[in-house]
Each structure stands twice: as C-alpha cells, then as structure tokens.
Design a protein around this motif. Structure first.
Motif, mmCIF file in Angstrom:
data_model
loop_
_atom_site.group_PDB
_atom_site.id
_atom_site.type_symbol
_atom_site.label_atom_id
_atom_site.label_comp_id
_atom_site.label_asym_id
_atom_site.label_seq_id
_atom_site.Cartn_x
_atom_site.Cartn_y
_atom_site.Cartn_z
ATOM 1 N N ALA A 101 0.879 -1.274 0.484
ATOM 2 C CA ALA A 101 -0.055 0.023 -0.205
ATOM 3 C C ALA A 101 0.925 1.366 -0.610
ATOM 4 C CB ALA A 101 -1.323 0.192 1.232
ATOM 5 N N ARG A 105 -1.636 0.543 6.330
ATOM 6 C CA ARG A 105 -2.874 -0.148 6.480
ATOM 7 C C ARG A 105 -2.345 -1.085 7.416
ATOM 8 N NH1 ARG A 105 -5.396 -0.576 0.256
ATOM 9 N NH2 ARG A 105 -7.344 -1.291 1.656
ATOM 10 N N ARG A 109 -5.149 -6.231 5.482
ATOM 11 C CA ARG A 109 -5.849 -5.743 4.112
ATOM 12 C C ARG A 109 -4.718 -6.067 2.785
ATOM 13 N NH1 ARG A 109 -8.354 -1.519 5.522
ATOM 14 N NH2 ARG A 109 -9.532 -1.569 2.998
ATOM 15 N N THR A 169 4.486 -0.554 3.733
ATOM 16 C CA THR A 169 3.636 0.443 3.223
ATOM 17 C C THR A 169 4.797 1.376 3.091
ATOM 18 O OG1 THR A 169 2.695 1.567 5.097
ATOM 19 C CG2 THR A 169 1.255 0.137 4.024
#
Length: 208
Positions: A101, A105, A109, A169
């Motif tokens: 991401a 997150r 996910r 991320t």
C-alpha cells in the motif's frame, strides 16, 4: 553499506529459526535497506518532474530487491537470480519484498495485484507455506498441468528454499510507514493468510 546488527531489535525465535546467526543482523539491516531504497526512489521521482506516472513505485520495487541482494552479499550469503530478478537467500530462506500500500494499512489488508506475474504467484505456491492440511484437498483429476507448474519449485532456488515475506507500506511524500516480515500463504483471492508475522522498526530515511 553497513549491515551491522548493533542498535537493532533483538530477533524473536521465529527469525532465529529461519536465519540462524544472521537473524540479528537482518532485523537491523532490512529496515535500513528499505530506507535507502526510498531515498533512491524519491530522487528518481524528483528527477522525473512528473505529476502522474511517477517512477517512484517502480524504482522503489527495484531498489529494495537490489539493496537486499547487496545486503546478502555483504553478509556472505547467497543471491539467486529468478527470471531476471535477484533475491537475497539467507539460510535457505528467500526474502520477498512487497509494497502492499502507499499509505499505512493493516497487514491483513495486503493483497497481491490482479496483474501479478506468474513468477510471483509461483514463488508463493512453490516456496511459501501451504494451506492447512485437508482444507482444500484436490482430487487427482483437478491437478491440472497449470496447477502442477504453479507448485513446482524454481530450480534457481532449490526445493528446500522457503519464502520469507517482507511487506511494507511507503509513499513518495511520507517515506516508509511500517514493515512486517513473516510467513504468508497466498490465497486464491490474492489475499494472504499469515502463519507468522513480526513488525520491524522503521529506520531513519535521509533523502538523497
């Protein structure tokens, strides 16, 4: 480039079982290499001067993989070339980096993109942990050639080499937010079931 484990987080039993005496060095070095990759990708973004189709994501993915490979060499460990990409292999465990991401997150996910290459899918299917026994048993007539190829170990890695995921991320404006490593099984819907995961600290990210 230093990969010293000094000042790093003491690795837990999971990391020691996989990486042996290199566990402490890796727990410190992996965040450093991600920070270095962000600086390289940020520099590429500034040089391009593009508002759209920034080279940040592509450069980051390549830089992370190359930096981890350089780290493995400095530690005296192996680097294996799989379909043109180098992967660090420490104590028969290949590091698979993946930015899941561009903003913070939760790890649950994370999802593999729909256009993920067959190489990526095969790395998980052949070298990652398998689904719980008996959960999705297949009849012999369902074991198609495509299925068997997907679960065939890469000769470049060897059948004994297992995958360790390094998921993170990151964004061009804010840098690396969070880093996780662990054992993940890729599900048919491209999500992941984590057999084990640990969070690593984020290293300082001076920009180039």
């Amino acid at each position: 480039m230093s990969v010293s484990g000094e000042g790093g987080v003491a690795p837990l039993d999971w990391a020691v079982k996989r990486f042996g005496q290199q566990a402490s060095s890796l727990a410190a070095a992996v965040p450093m290499q991600l920070a270095r990759a962000h600086a390289q990708a940020h520099a590429a973004h500034l040089t391009a001067r593009l508002k759209k189709r920034s080279p940040y994501g592509f450069t980051l993915a390549e830089a992370v993989r190359e930096n981890l490979a350089d780290m493995a060499r400095e530690l005296g460990e192996s680097v294996r070339n799989v379909r043109g990409y180098e992967y660090a292999v420490i104590n028969d465990h290949a590091l698979f980096p993946f930015r899941y991401a561009d903003r913070p997150r939760p790890l649950d996910r994370a999802r593999l993109p729909s256009n993920a290459s067959p190489t990526r899918r095969r790395l998980f299917s052949a070298h990652g942990p398998q689904a719980p026994a008996g959960l999705f048993d297949l009849d012999d007539d369902l074991l198609t050639e495509e299925y068997l190829e997907l679960h065939e170990a890469f000769e470049e890695l060897g059948a004994s080499t297992k995958l360790v995921c390094v998921f993170f991320t990151a964004a061009v404006e804010t840098g690396v937010h969070v880093i996780h490593w662990g054992d993940a099984h890729l599900e048919p819907d491209r999500t992941f079931t984590w057999h084990h995961s640990e969070q690593l600290p984020v290293a300082p990210q001076p920009l180039e």
